[in-house]
Design an enzyme around this catalytic site. Structure first.
Site, PDB file in Angstrom:
ATOM      1  N   GLU A  61     -38.324  20.584 -46.561  1.00  0.00           N
ATOM      2  CA  GLU A  61     -39.719  20.882 -47.181  1.00  0.00           C
ATOM      3  C   GLU A  61     -39.925  22.711 -46.869  1.00  0.00           C
ATOM      4  O   GLU A  61     -38.726  23.069 -46.652  1.00  0.00           O
ATOM      5  CB  GLU A  61     -41.066  19.803 -46.081  1.00  0.00           C
ATOM      6  CG  GLU A  61     -42.184  21.111 -46.470  1.00  0.00           C
ATOM      7  CD  GLU A  61     -43.189  20.536 -47.674  1.00  0.00           C
ATOM      8  OE1 GLU A  61     -42.658  20.708 -48.864  1.00  0.00           O
ATOM      9  OE2 GLU A  61     -43.945  19.782 -48.105  1.00  0.00           O
ATOM     10  N   ASP A  62     -40.585  23.563 -47.722  1.00  0.00           N
ATOM     11  CA  ASP A  62     -40.723  24.803 -47.472  1.00  0.00           C
ATOM     12  C   ASP A  62     -41.705  25.419 -46.537  1.00  0.00           C
ATOM     13  O   ASP A  62     -41.600  26.356 -45.680  1.00  0.00           O
ATOM     14  CB  ASP A  62     -41.041  25.719 -48.443  1.00  0.00           C
ATOM     15  CG  ASP A  62     -42.300  25.343 -49.389  1.00  0.00           C
ATOM     16  OD1 ASP A  62     -43.096  23.742 -48.614  1.00  0.00           O
ATOM     17  OD2 ASP A  62     -42.539  25.586 -50.573  1.00  0.00           O
ATOM     18  N   ASP A  94     -47.659  23.668 -43.308  1.00  0.00           N
ATOM     19  CA  ASP A  94     -48.935  24.567 -42.740  1.00  0.00           C
ATOM     20  C   ASP A  94     -49.540  24.118 -42.411  1.00  0.00           C
ATOM     21  O   ASP A  94     -50.272  23.254 -41.058  1.00  0.00           O
ATOM     22  CB  ASP A  94     -49.220  25.204 -44.568  1.00  0.00           C
ATOM     23  CG  ASP A  94     -50.833  25.446 -44.077  1.00  0.00           C
ATOM     24  OD1 ASP A  94     -50.563  26.772 -43.647  1.00  0.00           O
ATOM     25  OD2 ASP A  94     -51.185  25.605 -45.686  1.00  0.00           O
ATOM     26  N   PHE A 128     -50.561  33.860 -45.894  1.00  0.00           N
ATOM     27  CA  PHE A 128     -49.612  33.346 -46.771  1.00  0.00           C
ATOM     28  C   PHE A 128     -48.576  33.704 -47.702  1.00  0.00           C
ATOM     29  O   PHE A 128     -48.962  35.278 -48.690  1.00  0.00           O
ATOM     30  CB  PHE A 128     -51.237  33.170 -48.350  1.00  0.00           C
ATOM     31  CG  PHE A 128     -50.419  32.377 -49.311  1.00  0.00           C
ATOM     32  CD1 PHE A 128     -50.972  30.582 -48.857  1.00  0.00           C
ATOM     33  CD2 PHE A 128     -49.712  32.073 -50.543  1.00  0.00           C
ATOM     34  CE1 PHE A 128     -50.483  29.781 -49.830  1.00  0.00           C
ATOM     35  CE2 PHE A 128     -49.900  31.869 -51.501  1.00  0.00           C
ATOM     36  CZ  PHE A 128     -49.794  29.972 -51.216  1.00  0.00           C
ATOM     37  N   ARG A 157     -41.781  32.759 -56.651  1.00  0.00           N
ATOM     38  CA  ARG A 157     -40.676  31.499 -56.193  1.00  0.00           C
ATOM     39  C   ARG A 157     -39.592  32.154 -56.592  1.00  0.00           C
ATOM     40  O   ARG A 157     -38.678  31.698 -55.340  1.00  0.00           O
ATOM     41  CB  ARG A 157     -40.345  30.599 -57.281  1.00  0.00           C
ATOM     42  CG  ARG A 157     -41.711  29.411 -57.464  1.00  0.00           C
ATOM     43  CD  ARG A 157     -41.505  27.851 -57.709  1.00  0.00           C
ATOM     44  NE  ARG A 157     -42.763  27.104 -57.644  1.00  0.00           N
ATOM     45  CZ  ARG A 157     -43.304  27.451 -56.898  1.00  0.00           C
ATOM     46  NH1 ARG A 157     -42.927  27.014 -55.253  1.00  0.00           N
ATOM     47  NH2 ARG A 157     -44.909  26.028 -57.735  1.00  0.00           N
TER      48      ARG A 157
HETATM   49  P1  IMP Z   1     -49.886  21.265 -45.973  1.00  0.00           P
HETATM   50  O1  IMP Z   1     -49.997  20.245 -46.484  1.00  0.00           O
HETATM   51  O2  IMP Z   1     -50.958  22.221 -45.961  1.00  0.00           O
HETATM   52  O3  IMP Z   1     -48.788  20.917 -45.110  1.00  0.00           O
HETATM   53  O4  IMP Z   1     -49.585  22.478 -47.454  1.00  0.00           O
HETATM   54  C1  IMP Z   1     -47.891  21.972 -47.359  1.00  0.00           C
HETATM   55  C2  IMP Z   1     -47.835  22.990 -48.609  1.00  0.00           C
HETATM   56  O5  IMP Z   1     -48.092  23.708 -49.193  1.00  0.00           O
HETATM   57  C3  IMP Z   1     -46.510  23.603 -48.654  1.00  0.00           C
HETATM   58  O6  IMP Z   1     -45.211  22.504 -48.964  1.00  0.00           O
HETATM   59  C4  IMP Z   1     -46.490  24.602 -49.402  1.00  0.00           C
HETATM   60  O7  IMP Z   1     -46.319  23.983 -51.157  1.00  0.00           O
HETATM   61  C5  IMP Z   1     -48.333  25.160 -49.598  1.00  0.00           C
HETATM   62  N1  IMP Z   1     -48.511  26.360 -48.512  1.00  0.00           N
HETATM   63  C6  IMP Z   1     -48.952  26.523 -47.669  1.00  0.00           C
HETATM   64  N2  IMP Z   1     -48.901  27.658 -47.158  1.00  0.00           N
HETATM   65  C7  IMP Z   1     -48.353  28.640 -47.927  1.00  0.00           C
HETATM   66  C8  IMP Z   1     -48.341  29.273 -47.917  1.00  0.00           C
HETATM   67  O8  IMP Z   1     -48.203  30.697 -46.858  1.00  0.00           O
HETATM   68  N3  IMP Z   1     -47.432  30.337 -49.052  1.00  0.00           N
HETATM   69  C9  IMP Z   1     -47.063  29.391 -50.278  1.00  0.00           C
HETATM   70  N4  IMP Z   1     -47.010  28.186 -50.316  1.00  0.00           N
HETATM   71  C10 IMP Z   1     -47.581  27.273 -49.075  1.00  0.00           C
HETATM   72 MG    MG Z   2     -43.964  22.344 -50.662  1.00  0.00          MG
END
Ligand code: IMP
Ligand code: MG
Length: 174
Positions: A97-98, A101, A150, A163
């Protein structure tokens, strides 16, 4: 409109950290077959580099997931837009996973993939934003912990842009 970026992690810093993660994963799986599950789209750059930093038997699968609209607010909903092409039953799976969050995406993916009876499932995330946690998830391999900003680049987007930046940073509108 001119755009400037504040660089948080340079391409060199990311490369060095990804090589460390790859070495650690190679040691831990020690000859075991491993399936890397690349969470699209954000993880495509990270997965490409991580896969090449792992020494061993690796299969790469892609899982399309949408958890955000074209902005930066979590909808809390995780939609699978593209599924794996092959079974992961009895396989060692590493979700790539990138960024973690809120944790909602990884929590959902862990639940989903466990229903498919893999030998094990672990998580490798390049970035973690602990300030935004809504659900605690295990991160077995982590690149960097970041503050609540962000970020874009190295696969991460804002409204599908940025990207292709080789570094990770924030957009400064000037
Ligand atoms: P989560 O479900 O809130 O943990 O979100 C995960 C997904 O939200 C990541 O895989 C990203 O695709 C996107 N995301 C969350 N924070 C960022 C950020 O700072 N920049 C870009 N994408 C983000
Ligand atoms: Mg993602």
């Amino acid at each position: 409109m001119s755009e400037k970026f504040s660089v948080f992690y340079s391409a060199e810093q990311i490369g060095a950290r990804v090589r460390e993660l790859g070495a650690q994963i190679s040691r831990d799986y020690d000859g075991e077959r491993l399936v890397l599950v690349c969470v699209l789209k954000g993880s495509f750059v990270f997965t490409a580099d991580l896969a090449r930093a792992i020494d061993g038997h690796v299969r790469v699968e892609f899982l399309g997931v949408q958890s955000y609209g074209d902005g930066n607010e979590s909808s809390g909903m995780v939609q699978i837009t593209q599924d794996l092409t092959k079974s992961i039953e009895d396989e060692h799976v590493l979700i790539v996973e990138d960024i973690v969050d809120t944790g909602l995406t990884i929590a959902h993916l862990l639940d989903l993939l466990r229903t498919r009876k893999p030998a094990s499932v672990k998580v490798c995330a390049l970035l973690h934003k602990p300030a935004r946690t809504r659900i605690q998830v295990p991160i077995d391999y982590l690149g960097f912990t970041i503050e609540d900003k962000f970020v874009v680049g190295y696969g991460l987007d804002y409204a599908q842009r940025y990207r292709n930046l080789p570094f990770i940073g924030i957009v400064e509108h000037g």
